[in-house]
Design a protein around this motif. Structure first.
Motif, PDB file in Angstrom:
ATOM      1  N   ARG A 141     -68.279 -51.688 -33.894  1.00  0.00           N
ATOM      2  CA  ARG A 141     -68.944 -52.943 -34.272  1.00  0.00           C
ATOM      3  C   ARG A 141     -68.806 -53.982 -33.163  1.00  0.00           C
ATOM      4  NH1 ARG A 141     -67.313 -56.894 -39.391  1.00  0.00           N
ATOM      5  NH2 ARG A 141     -69.033 -58.405 -39.098  1.00  0.00           N
ATOM      6  N   ILE A 142     -67.621 -54.048 -32.568  1.00  0.00           N
ATOM      7  CA  ILE A 142     -67.386 -55.003 -31.476  1.00  0.00           C
ATOM      8  C   ILE A 142     -68.272 -54.656 -30.282  1.00  0.00           C
ATOM      9  CG2 ILE A 142     -65.684 -55.885 -29.844  1.00  0.00           C
ATOM     10  CD1 ILE A 142     -63.536 -55.323 -31.967  1.00  0.00           C
ATOM     11  N   ALA A 143     -68.349 -53.373 -29.969  1.00  0.00           N
ATOM     12  CA  ALA A 143     -69.162 -52.928 -28.833  1.00  0.00           C
ATOM     13  C   ALA A 143     -70.634 -53.263 -29.049  1.00  0.00           C
ATOM     14  CB  ALA A 143     -68.986 -51.431 -28.620  1.00  0.00           C
ATOM     15  N   GLU A 144     -71.112 -53.051 -30.256  1.00  0.00           N
ATOM     16  CA  GLU A 144     -72.506 -53.362 -30.561  1.00  0.00           C
ATOM     17  C   GLU A 144     -72.767 -54.861 -30.410  1.00  0.00           C
ATOM     18  OE1 GLU A 144     -75.784 -52.763 -34.175  1.00  0.00           O
ATOM     19  OE2 GLU A 144     -73.704 -52.145 -34.451  1.00  0.00           O
ATOM     20  N   ARG A 145     -71.831 -55.669 -30.881  1.00  0.00           N
ATOM     21  CA  ARG A 145     -71.975 -57.116 -30.776  1.00  0.00           C
ATOM     22  C   ARG A 145     -72.000 -57.575 -29.318  1.00  0.00           C
ATOM     23  NH1 ARG A 145     -73.670 -61.749 -33.391  1.00  0.00           N
ATOM     24  NH2 ARG A 145     -72.405 -63.534 -32.750  1.00  0.00           N
ATOM     25  N   ALA A 146     -71.157 -56.967 -28.492  1.00  0.00           N
ATOM     26  CA  ALA A 146     -71.051 -57.358 -27.090  1.00  0.00           C
ATOM     27  C   ALA A 146     -72.119 -56.716 -26.215  1.00  0.00           C
ATOM     28  CB  ALA A 146     -69.671 -56.995 -26.550  1.00  0.00           C
ATOM     29  N   GLY A 147     -72.744 -55.648 -26.719  1.00  0.00           N
ATOM     30  CA  GLY A 147     -73.744 -54.948 -25.924  1.00  0.00           C
ATOM     31  C   GLY A 147     -73.121 -54.090 -24.835  1.00  0.00           C
ATOM     32  N   VAL A 148     -71.968 -53.502 -25.132  1.00  0.00           N
ATOM     33  CA  VAL A 148     -71.270 -52.667 -24.152  1.00  0.00           C
ATOM     34  C   VAL A 148     -70.908 -51.328 -24.782  1.00  0.00           C
ATOM     35  CG1 VAL A 148     -70.331 -54.688 -22.956  1.00  0.00           C
ATOM     36  CG2 VAL A 148     -68.971 -53.573 -24.756  1.00  0.00           C
ATOM     37  N   ARG A 207     -65.591 -69.232 -32.091  1.00  0.00           N
ATOM     38  CA  ARG A 207     -65.500 -68.034 -32.930  1.00  0.00           C
ATOM     39  C   ARG A 207     -65.387 -66.828 -32.001  1.00  0.00           C
ATOM     40  NH1 ARG A 207     -70.426 -68.129 -36.978  1.00  0.00           N
ATOM     41  NH2 ARG A 207     -69.351 -66.249 -37.699  1.00  0.00           N
ATOM     42  N   PRO A 208     -64.448 -65.923 -32.271  1.00  0.00           N
ATOM     43  CA  PRO A 208     -64.234 -64.776 -31.370  1.00  0.00           C
ATOM     44  C   PRO A 208     -65.489 -63.968 -31.093  1.00  0.00           C
ATOM     45  CG  PRO A 208     -62.467 -64.924 -32.973  1.00  0.00           C
ATOM     46  CD  PRO A 208     -63.497 -65.931 -33.388  1.00  0.00           C
ATOM     47  N   GLU A 209     -66.341 -63.789 -32.101  1.00  0.00           N
ATOM     48  CA  GLU A 209     -67.539 -62.984 -31.883  1.00  0.00           C
ATOM     49  C   GLU A 209     -68.527 -63.682 -30.938  1.00  0.00           C
ATOM     50  OE1 GLU A 209     -68.077 -64.852 -36.077  1.00  0.00           O
ATOM     51  OE2 GLU A 209     -66.472 -64.245 -34.703  1.00  0.00           O
ATOM     52  N   GLU A 210     -68.529 -65.008 -30.955  1.00  0.00           N
ATOM     53  CA  GLU A 210     -69.393 -65.749 -30.038  1.00  0.00           C
ATOM     54  C   GLU A 210     -68.817 -65.736 -28.623  1.00  0.00           C
ATOM     55  OE1 GLU A 210     -69.707 -69.585 -31.780  1.00  0.00           O
ATOM     56  OE2 GLU A 210     -71.038 -68.932 -33.404  1.00  0.00           O
ATOM     57  N   LEU A 211     -67.514 -65.925 -28.543  1.00  0.00           N
ATOM     58  CA  LEU A 211     -66.845 -65.897 -27.244  1.00  0.00           C
ATOM     59  C   LEU A 211     -66.968 -64.516 -26.606  1.00  0.00           C
ATOM     60  CD1 LEU A 211     -65.206 -67.697 -25.359  1.00  0.00           C
ATOM     61  CD2 LEU A 211     -63.136 -66.940 -26.538  1.00  0.00           C
ATOM     62  N   LEU A 212     -66.889 -63.488 -27.432  1.00  0.00           N
ATOM     63  CA  LEU A 212     -67.041 -62.107 -26.961  1.00  0.00           C
ATOM     64  C   LEU A 212     -68.375 -61.924 -26.247  1.00  0.00           C
ATOM     65  CD1 LEU A 212     -66.178 -59.004 -27.144  1.00  0.00           C
ATOM     66  CD2 LEU A 212     -67.636 -58.966 -29.177  1.00  0.00           C
ATOM     67  N   VAL A 213     -69.437 -62.399 -26.865  1.00  0.00           N
ATOM     68  CA  VAL A 213     -70.776 -62.225 -26.299  1.00  0.00           C
ATOM     69  C   VAL A 213     -70.911 -62.992 -24.994  1.00  0.00           C
ATOM     70  CG1 VAL A 213     -73.234 -62.692 -26.649  1.00  0.00           C
ATOM     71  CG2 VAL A 213     -71.848 -61.788 -28.526  1.00  0.00           C
ATOM     72  N   ARG A 214     -70.437 -64.233 -24.966  1.00  0.00           N
ATOM     73  CA  ARG A 214     -70.544 -65.027 -23.742  1.00  0.00           C
ATOM     74  C   ARG A 214     -69.737 -64.397 -22.608  1.00  0.00           C
ATOM     75  NH1 ARG A 214     -70.248 -69.531 -27.451  1.00  0.00           N
ATOM     76  NH2 ARG A 214     -68.042 -69.883 -26.985  1.00  0.00           N
ATOM     77  N   ALA A 215     -68.530 -63.921 -22.946  1.00  0.00           N
ATOM     78  CA  ALA A 215     -67.682 -63.292 -21.928  1.00  0.00           C
ATOM     79  C   ALA A 215     -68.321 -62.016 -21.395  1.00  0.00           C
ATOM     80  CB  ALA A 215     -66.297 -62.994 -22.510  1.00  0.00           C
ATOM     81  N   ALA A 216     -68.881 -61.208 -22.280  1.00  0.00           N
ATOM     82  CA  ALA A 216     -69.520 -59.960 -21.863  1.00  0.00           C
ATOM     83  C   ALA A 216     -70.711 -60.244 -20.945  1.00  0.00           C
ATOM     84  CB  ALA A 216     -69.978 -59.167 -23.086  1.00  0.00           C
ATOM     85  N   GLU A 217     -71.458 -61.297 -21.231  1.00  0.00           N
ATOM     86  CA  GLU A 217     -72.602 -61.666 -20.395  1.00  0.00           C
ATOM     87  C   GLU A 217     -72.148 -62.065 -18.987  1.00  0.00           C
ATOM     88  OE1 GLU A 217     -74.474 -64.723 -22.652  1.00  0.00           O
ATOM     89  OE2 GLU A 217     -75.630 -63.328 -23.902  1.00  0.00           O
ATOM     90  N   ILE A 218     -71.047 -62.818 -18.909  1.00  0.00           N
ATOM     91  CA  ILE A 218     -70.533 -63.227 -17.601  1.00  0.00           C
ATOM     92  C   ILE A 218     -70.062 -62.013 -16.812  1.00  0.00           C
ATOM     93  CG2 ILE A 218     -68.696 -64.504 -16.421  1.00  0.00           C
ATOM     94  CD1 ILE A 218     -68.856 -66.563 -18.697  1.00  0.00           C
ATOM     95  N   VAL A 219     -69.389 -61.087 -17.481  1.00  0.00           N
ATOM     96  CA  VAL A 219     -68.917 -59.873 -16.807  1.00  0.00           C
ATOM     97  C   VAL A 219     -70.095 -59.070 -16.275  1.00  0.00           C
ATOM     98  CG1 VAL A 219     -67.783 -57.639 -17.143  1.00  0.00           C
ATOM     99  CG2 VAL A 219     -66.763 -59.704 -18.111  1.00  0.00           C
ATOM    100  N   GLN A 220     -71.113 -58.903 -17.084  1.00  0.00           N
ATOM    101  CA  GLN A 220     -72.277 -58.131 -16.659  1.00  0.00           C
ATOM    102  C   GLN A 220     -72.993 -58.796 -15.488  1.00  0.00           C
ATOM    103  OE1 GLN A 220     -74.441 -57.772 -20.336  1.00  0.00           O
ATOM    104  NE2 GLN A 220     -73.002 -56.301 -21.203  1.00  0.00           N
ATOM    105  N   GLN A 221     -73.112 -60.117 -15.544  1.00  0.00           N
ATOM    106  CA  GLN A 221     -73.753 -60.844 -14.446  1.00  0.00           C
ATOM    107  C   GLN A 221     -72.942 -60.716 -13.167  1.00  0.00           C
ATOM    108  OE1 GLN A 221     -73.682 -65.178 -14.576  1.00  0.00           O
ATOM    109  NE2 GLN A 221     -75.765 -65.240 -13.770  1.00  0.00           N
ATOM    110  N   ALA A 222     -71.617 -60.857 -13.282  1.00  0.00           N
ATOM    111  CA  ALA A 222     -70.744 -60.748 -12.112  1.00  0.00           C
ATOM    112  C   ALA A 222     -70.809 -59.350 -11.518  1.00  0.00           C
ATOM    113  CB  ALA A 222     -69.309 -61.102 -12.492  1.00  0.00           C
TER     114      ALA A 222
END
Length: 205
Positions: A179-186, A45-60
Motif C-alpha cells: 500500500r505504501i509503495a502504491e501511494r509513493a509510486g515506487v 501527514r505521513p502519506e503526504e510527506l511520503l509522496v513529496r519525498a518520493a517525488e524529490i528522490v525521483q527528480q534528483a
C-alpha cells in the motif's frame, strides 16, 4: 597517474560545495513543507510527506543520471587533454572517487589503474587510443555539472531521510509495504528496504 614531465595548467577554483549542499537541503525542506530537519514528521501527514519525498528522490535521480555523465566526461577530458592540479577538489570528489570516475569513463571499470605517463603528448595519445571524447569548454561544463550533482545529492539525501520516516510511521499505523509503495509510486522492494533501515536505526531489528 601522470608523473613529472607533465605540464599542468592553472588550478580550477572549486565552487563552494558546502554552501551548495546547504542551500539544496533547505530547498528540499521547503518542498517537503518541513521547516526543521529534526522534526521529521511534524504536522504533515505521513502519506503526504511520503509522496513529496518520493517525488524529490525521483527528480534528483533523473538529474544525477544526466549530470554525472556530463561531469565525468568533462573531468576525463581535462585529465587526458588539459591536465590540471587539484581536479578532485574542483569536481567535489575524494581522491578515490576522482580516480574511479576517470577510470570508469576510460576503461568501464572504476577500479582500473590510470596510466602513468611522462609527457602531455603521451597522455593525450593514450586518451585518443582509449576513445576519450574531447569536450569543448570542459572547465565550465565540469564546474556546472559538479555543482548540479552536489545539489541533487543533497536534496536526495534529505528526501530519502523523510521518506524512510514516513514509511516507518505508516507501517506503525498498519499500512502494508504494498500500500505504501502504491501511494509513493515506487517498487515495493524499496519500501521493504527503507522500513528495514529505519527499524535497524531504532534498534528494532
Amino acid at each position: 597517474m601522470p608523473k613529472a614531465g607533465v605540464t599542468y595548467g592553472p588550478r580550477i577554483k572549486a565552487p563552494d560545495y558546502e554552501q551548495i549542499a546547504h542551500d539544496a537541503e533547505q530547498q528540499a525542506l521547503r518542498d517537503l513543507g518541513v521547516e526543521r530537519p529534526e522534526n521529521l514528521i511534524g504536522k504533515a501527514r505521513p502519506e503526504e510527506l511520503l509522496v513529496r519525498a518520493a517525488e524529490i528522490v525521483q527528480q534528483a535521480d533523473a538529474e544525477l543520471a544526466l549530470t554525472l555523465e556530463e561531469r565525468d566526461a568533462a573531468l576525463t577530458h581535462l585529465w587526458f587533454y588539459d591536465p590540471r592540479r587539484g581536479l578532485a577538489g574542483t569536481a567535489g570528489l575524494s581522491t578515490m572517487g576522482y580516480r574511479a570516475a576517470i577510470a570508469y569513463v576510460a576503461y568501464g571499470d572504476r577500479k582500473h589503474s590510470l596510466p602513468e605517463t611522462r609527457s602531455n603528448e603521451e597522455l593525450a595519445r593514450i586518451g585518443e587510443q582509449l576513445g576519450i571524447k574531447r569536450v569543448e569548454n570542459a572547465e565550465a561544463k565540469l564546474l556546472k555539472a559538479a555543482a548540479m550533482v552536489c545539489a541533487a545529492r543533497a536534496r536526495r539525501d534529505v528526501a530519502v531521510r523523510f521518506m524512510r520516516e514516513s514509511v516507518f510511521a505508516l507501517s506503525e499505523a498498519g499500512w502494508t509495504p504494498e500500500r505504501i509503495a502504491e501511494r509513493a509510486g515506487v517498487d515495493r522492494d524499496l519500501i521493504y528496504q527503507q522500513r528495514r533501515t529505519v527499524r535497524r536505526s531504532r534498534g528494532l531489528l
